[in-house]
Scaffold this motif. Structure first.
Motif, mmCIF file in Angstrom:
data_model
loop_
_atom_site.group_PDB
_atom_site.id
_atom_site.type_symbol
_atom_site.label_atom_id
_atom_site.label_comp_id
_atom_site.label_asym_id
_atom_site.label_seq_id
_atom_site.Cartn_x
_atom_site.Cartn_y
_atom_site.Cartn_z
ATOM 1 N N GLN A 152 13.949 88.671 52.508
ATOM 2 C CA GLN A 152 15.118 87.939 52.022
ATOM 3 C C GLN A 152 16.237 87.917 53.066
ATOM 4 N N LYS A 153 16.507 89.118 53.651
ATOM 5 C CA LYS A 153 17.573 89.175 54.652
ATOM 6 C C LYS A 153 17.199 88.366 55.889
ATOM 7 N N TYR A 154 15.926 88.419 56.257
ATOM 8 C CA TYR A 154 15.462 87.665 57.424
ATOM 9 C C TYR A 154 15.638 86.166 57.188
ATOM 10 N N GLU A 155 15.235 85.717 55.962
ATOM 11 C CA GLU A 155 15.360 84.291 55.644
ATOM 12 C C GLU A 155 16.823 83.882 55.565
ATOM 13 N N LEU A 156 17.677 84.813 55.010
ATOM 14 C CA LEU A 156 19.087 84.497 54.900
ATOM 15 C C LEU A 156 19.738 84.361 56.281
ATOM 16 N N GLN A 157 19.300 85.187 57.216
ATOM 17 C CA GLN A 157 19.809 85.055 58.587
ATOM 18 C C GLN A 157 19.476 83.687 59.157
ATOM 19 N N ASN A 158 18.224 83.259 58.966
ATOM 20 C CA ASN A 158 17.816 81.940 59.480
ATOM 21 C C ASN A 158 18.616 80.818 58.815
ATOM 22 N N LYS A 159 18.855 80.978 57.487
ATOM 23 C CA LYS A 159 19.626 79.943 56.797
ATOM 24 C C LYS A 159 21.070 79.910 57.299
ATOM 25 N N LEU A 160 21.608 81.111 57.604
ATOM 26 C CA LEU A 160 22.978 81.159 58.133
ATOM 27 C C LEU A 160 23.077 80.412 59.461
ATOM 28 N N ARG A 161 22.061 80.617 60.323
ATOM 29 C CA ARG A 161 22.075 79.913 61.610
ATOM 30 C C ARG A 161 22.064 78.397 61.393
ATOM 31 N N ASN A 162 21.220 77.947 60.439
ATOM 32 C CA ASN A 162 21.128 76.511 60.172
ATOM 33 C C ASN A 162 22.394 76.005 59.501
ATOM 34 N N ALA A 163 23.021 76.858 58.657
ATOM 35 C CA ALA A 163 24.218 76.435 57.929
ATOM 36 C C ALA A 163 25.332 76.049 58.891
ATOM 37 N N LEU A 164 25.473 76.818 59.962
ATOM 38 C CA LEU A 164 26.523 76.514 60.934
ATOM 39 C C LEU A 164 26.243 75.179 61.615
ATOM 40 N N ASN A 165 24.977 74.953 61.942
ATOM 41 C CA ASN A 165 24.602 73.693 62.611
ATOM 42 C C ASN A 165 24.700 72.505 61.647
ATOM 43 N N ASN A 166 24.411 72.746 60.352
ATOM 44 C CA ASN A 166 24.389 71.657 59.366
ATOM 45 C C ASN A 166 25.737 71.467 58.677
ATOM 46 N N GLN A 167 26.758 72.189 59.147
ATOM 47 C CA GLN A 167 28.111 72.057 58.593
ATOM 48 C C GLN A 167 28.126 72.288 57.082
ATOM 49 N N GLY A 180 52.926 80.619 52.167
ATOM 50 C CA GLY A 180 51.760 80.757 53.038
ATOM 51 C C GLY A 180 50.470 80.486 52.296
ATOM 52 N N LEU A 181 49.369 80.308 53.071
ATOM 53 C CA LEU A 181 48.023 80.104 52.521
ATOM 54 C C LEU A 181 47.057 81.042 53.242
ATOM 55 N N GLU A 182 46.072 81.547 52.485
ATOM 56 C CA GLU A 182 44.995 82.331 53.115
ATOM 57 C C GLU A 182 43.724 81.498 53.112
ATOM 58 N N ALA A 183 43.098 81.314 54.295
ATOM 59 C CA ALA A 183 41.860 80.558 54.434
ATOM 60 C C ALA A 183 40.690 81.448 54.072
ATOM 61 N N LEU A 184 39.837 80.997 53.115
ATOM 62 C CA LEU A 184 38.691 81.762 52.623
ATOM 63 C C LEU A 184 37.444 80.904 52.756
ATOM 64 N N ILE A 185 36.405 81.436 53.440
ATOM 65 C CA ILE A 185 35.189 80.657 53.708
ATOM 66 C C ILE A 185 34.285 80.624 52.483
ATOM 67 N N ARG A 186 33.609 79.505 52.290
ATOM 68 C CA ARG A 186 32.598 79.335 51.248
ATOM 69 C C ARG A 186 31.376 78.674 51.880
ATOM 70 N N TRP A 187 30.182 79.024 51.346
ATOM 71 C CA TRP A 187 28.924 78.462 51.876
ATOM 72 C C TRP A 187 28.322 77.561 50.822
ATOM 73 N N ASN A 188 28.361 76.278 51.109
ATOM 74 C CA ASN A 188 27.793 75.278 50.204
ATOM 75 C C ASN A 188 26.368 74.990 50.651
ATOM 76 N N SER A 189 25.449 75.919 50.291
ATOM 77 C CA SER A 189 24.056 75.788 50.739
ATOM 78 C C SER A 189 23.312 74.805 49.860
ATOM 79 N N PRO A 190 22.149 74.327 50.344
ATOM 80 C CA PRO A 190 21.343 73.411 49.516
ATOM 81 C C PRO A 190 20.952 74.046 48.185
#
Length: 946
Positions: A689-704, A723-733
């Motif tokens: 799972q962690k291995y696959e998640l790493q690969n998906k993270l790499r693709n997520a950055l490339n796929n915006q 002020g505003l705090e910027a918080l990242i979210r991952w909108n995966s498939p």
């Protein structure tokens, strides 16, 4: 006086002898004084000539080497490379480096007295020498080297004082010259002459039979002196202290001769300065040697006088015999007695005389009676004494035989007295302890810890016999393994210690060699499979309750056969050694690392704390093994497969543990999509799972697939968004992934670096967008540990601010307390750089880490954010004590405070009452996408109470 008056012959003889003695004494005194002056003048001239000749020879020796240095000065290559080098790293890349080092080597080889030829480069603070591989240490300072200091001082050909050279690590004297450009010193070059070579030259010069030669520096210190201890045995601890009163005269630059008179150690000292160096040659000869011929003359005069006196005595004796007839009679009787008569019988008239003849006669008669009695007693005692002598000869013979036998044995035999001084030892004992036989009797073995120490003495007090193996280090630092047996015995009420030692060193080395052959791999120097198997069996056998957790990790090099075929077995062996060395740095002290076969290694990891920790270790191990390996200046990446099995979940004994680990390894090699696999399917599933998640993270950055949400920070007193705090979210498939599910994995795989850079750039672009809309609202962005410690972080942020045209005062960087714990000086420097750009700094989640006043004092932060865990229970489940302390602490340091996780009006009231005016939380808004947060800001501005 009666003895003198009763003999005319004695009176005449005494007068004649007295006259002769007086005459010879007057003659002797006059002759001795004249001869003494002659020998002294002659010797002064001789030692002055010797000193002058030696000084001339030293000048020739130095001038010969000065010529070499002058020739070096004409070499344009030396001038060129000295002008060109600015830093040390340029040295070996310079096109003249190899030429210059070869020329320096040739200079060194041209004369056996030259130990080193070199060039000192001022600008690069470096050294080029005839030892090409030598590089000075980082802290090397050319300006502090003695030879360079003296060269700069003279600005010409210089013969330096003695010092220890850093290249050869020997005592040397340098002949140097500066390298000049436009009358400025850009370096210096020269050659080293070993002090030992000069000493050998000086050793060849002899002054008389007992004289010697010295070399004295201009500052009065001794440069050379002979090391023959026989010469100075009578001089005490400082054999040259007699020179101290004359050192100013000797170092004046003039030549001369000094007469030193002090008891029996009188000397004549001739001194001559050398022309080519700061040395003075001094020749010293004892006055006793100078006056030795005079002593022979006195000796001869004495014997002549003695002979004359003897002749006079014979003459007087003869006259006595002619005049004193009774003495002849007495002499005959004494002679007869000496030949065997029982007593001395003389005429009765002699006994009646009152002069010395009568006294002598009566005395001789009485003496003869007593001698006869003594002879009889001596004969009786001699018989008993001869018997005792015969017995002692037998004992002596036996003792000599025993000592001869003991001296030839290989065992060390010794006998100590009660003071632990050796009263007997054989040659083997001396060899084993490494001390000359002549020195052993004077050594207290206990005080010097030679075989005997206090615990051993205490043991012998309780038990008179001790034996066992010991380690003993000789003065030569060679360590021996010995078997010592020692017994305490008594003789005449005194304790003695009898012992023997046997050298087991060779036997121990054989045992060590056998152990190495059995348990170690010859190529990699790692343990072998036998050792790993035995360690595994022992580890698991000791765990009788199955409470421990141990892992067996098998590592196999993929396609190692191809490496051997393509590059050769020697190259392949170097690959194995490099991989083994890398693995050594990846294990703990309690782990066992072994080479199991040609291309396979194993790690027995004992006492695994948790499956998660094991997984993290395997991740790190896999990542490290993927790094490039340099073999023969060739960089290559070695692919490996890793199989892991756990005890007791996968196997309850070692054989099965090895089998299951091999099964996991085979699955990895069959399935090329992964680097490692656990035999335990649950752990393997987690790793997949962690291995696959790493690969998906790499693709997520490339796929915006990443987006930013923004949560407002509100001034509770004025209801204004500040002020505003910027918080990242991952909108995966597969749907929206919260940060808690992927941030940790991004940090493990270093993906946090590019992700963090994306967040910074997009947050700054949005801040610029808000600014264009008329909202000067600062944007807060979180920095991870890896981002903060990146060497280029300052340049990165500056470039992003430039590209996005966001004013620096509208960017706020949030860091955690944990970041500040790692290298405080480096953190202080980075924060100072951010402040220099105009960026504000806040500490996120304050109070959850290593909160300390020292951080707030040392690091110039602008804000601290109270972690939501200290807010959420207020006021019903938490009285807010911690929050109050943090707010008060921030006030003391004039820092702004932002409360995170504010959700209720009661929490707003609590914070305002305690002087905290800024809040962030769901009470005002959850994090919103860009368009929604813009709409929220516009609406909030129109109606702050919305």
């Amino acid at each position: 006086m009666q003895w003198f008056k009763k003999s005319l012959i004695r009176r005449i003889g005494t007068i004649v002898i007295g006259f002769i003695i007086v005459a010879f004494a007057v003659y002797g005194i006059i002759s001795i004084q004249m001869l003494s002056d002659f020998f002294v003048a002659n010797s002064k001239k001789d030692i002055s000539n010797d000193a002058q000749q030696i000084a001339t020879e030293i000048d020739k020796f130095i001038e010969k080497n000065v010529v070499i240095v002058e020739q070096m000065k004409t070499n344009q290559d030396y001038q060129a490379i000295t002008e060109a080098l600015n830093i040390r790293e340029e040295k070996r890349q310079h096109p003249l480096f190899n030429v210059v080092t070869q020329e320096l080597l040739a200079i060194k080889a041209s004369d056996p007295n030259i130990s080193l030829a070199y060039i000192g480069v001022t600008k690069s603070n470096d050294l080029i020498s005839s030892t090409p591989d030598f590089d000075p240490k980082p802290d090397y300072d050319l300006n502090k080297r003695l030879w360079y200091i003296e060269t700069l001082k003279s600005r010409g050909i210089t013969v330096t004082s003695p010092y220890i050279d850093i290249v050869t690590e020997k005592m040397v004297v340098s002949i140097t010259t500066p390298l000049l450009k436009n009358n400025s010193v850009i370096g210096a070059m020269g050659i080293d002459l070993q002090v030992s070579d000069i000493s050998k030259l000086m050793d060849t010069y002899k002054v008389g039979s007992n004289g010697y030669t010295l070399l004295i520096n201009k500052d009065g210190t001794l440069f050379y002196y002979p090391t023959d201890l026989k010469i100075f045995s009578a001089e005490g601890a400082n054999p040259f202290s007699y020179l101290d009163p004359y050192m100013t005269q000797i170092t004046s630059g003039n030549s001369g001769v000094i007469e030193h008179s002090l008891g029996n150690n009188a000397k004549y000292i001739a001194y001559v300065p050398t022309q080519s160096s700061n040395w003075i040659v001094a020749t010293v000869i004892p006055r006793s040697e100078v006056l030795a011929p005079l002593n022979q003359f006195i000796f001869s005069l004495f014997f002549i006088s003695l002979a004359l006196l003897l002749l006079i005595a014979l003459f007087i004796k003869r006259m006595t015999r002619l005049i004193s007839e009774p003495i002849v009679t007495i002499s005959d009787s004494v002679e007869t007695f000496s030949q065997g008569d029982q007593e001395i019988n003389l005429p009765a008239a002699l006994y009646r005389r009152e002069d010395e003849i009568g006294i002598l006669s009566r005395g001789l008669n009485l003496m003869s009676h007593r001698i006869t009695q003594y002879i009889e007693e001596v004969q009786t005692n001699n018989e008993a004494l001869n018997e005792e002598i015969d017995k002692r000869r037998v004992v002596q013979s036996q003792l000599e035989m025993i000592l001869e036998l003991l001296s030839g044995t290989d065992e060390g035999i010794f006998i100590l007295n009660d003071g632990f001084f050796c009263i007997y030892h054989n040659a083997a004992f001396s060899r084993m302890i490494g001390i000359p036989e002549a020195e052993i009797p004077a050594l207290n073995l206990s005080d010097h810890n030679i075989l005997i120490d206090q615990p051993l003495i205490d043991s012998l007090q309780m038990n008179p016999v001790w034996s066992g193996e010991i380690e003993y280090t000789q003065n030569s630092n060679e360590t021996l393994f010995l078997f010592l047996r020692i017994s305490k015995v008594q003789n005449g009420g005194t304790d003695y210690y009898i012992g023997n030692i046997t050298n087991l060193t060779a036997h121990k080395q054989i045992e060590k060699d056998i152990y190495y052959l059995k348990y170690f791999d010859h190529l990699t120097k790692l343990n072998n499979k036998v050792f790993l198997d035995e360690s595994g069996v022992e580890l698991i056998s000791a765990d009788t309750d199955n409470v421990g957790s141990h892992a067996l990790i098998l590592i196999n090099i993929d396609n190692f056969r191809i490496i051997n075929e393509a590059k050769g077995f020697d190259f392949g062996n170097k690959v194995l050694i490099a991989l083994a060395n890398r693995l050594k740095n990846l294990i703990s002290d309690q782990d066992v690392l072994a080479r199991l076969g040609n291309d396979e290694f194993g790690i027995l990891k004992a006492h695994v704390s948790s499956n998660e920790d094991l997984y993290e270790y395997i991740l790190c191990l896999s990542k490290e093994l993927e790094r490039q390996i340099a073999i023969n200046d060739e960089e290559l990446i070695i692919d490996v497969s890793i199989g892991i099995s756990l005890y007791p979940s996968d196997a309850n004994h070692y054989a099965k543990l090895l089998k299951t680990a091999a099964s996991a390894l085979n699955n990895v090699k069959a399935n090329k999509s992964r680097r490692f696999e656990f035999y335990d399917k649950d752990i393997n599933s987690l790793s997949i799972q962690k291995y696959e998640l790493q690969n998906k993270l790499r693709n997520a950055l490339n796929n915006q697939e990443f987006i930013l949400h923004y949560q407002p920070q509100v001034d509770m007193a004025t209801n204004q968004i500040i002020g505003l705090e910027a918080l990242i979210r991952w909108n995966s498939p597969d749907g929206m992934v919260p940060p808690g599910s992927f941030i940790a994995i991004a940090e493990e795989s270093n993906l946090i670096i590019p992700i963090g850079e994306w967040v910074l750039e997009n947050a700054c672009e949005f801040g610029n967008k808000l600014s264009a809309l008329g909202y000067q609202t600062p944007i807060a962005v979180n920095l991870s540990m890896l981002q903060f410690k990146a060497p280029y972080i300052g340049e990165l942020i500056q470039s992003i601010l430039t590209r996005t045209q966001l004013p620096p005062e509208l960017l706020e960087l949030e860091i955690t307390e944990g970041i500040l714990m790692d290298n405080e000086d480096e953190c202080e420097s980075i924060i100072s750089e951010f402040h220099g750009m105009g960026i504000q700094i806040s500490i996120d989640d304050f109070g959850t880490g290593y909160s300390s006043l020292s951080y707030l004092k040392k690091f110039a932060v602008d804000k601290i954010k109270i972690d939501r865990s200290f807010i959420k229970g207020i006021p019903h489940l938490d009285n807010g004590a911690i929050a109050k302390v943090i707010i008060e602490l921030a006030g003391n340091f004039n820092l702004q405070v932002i409360a995170e996780g504010v959700e209720t009006p009661e929490q707003i009231d609590f914070l305002l009452k305690n002087n905290c005016h800024i809040a962030q939380g769901f009470y005002y808004s959850q994090p919103l996408p860009e368009e929604e947060i813009i709409a929220f800001i516009q609406k909030f501005k129109k109606d702050p109470g919305v």
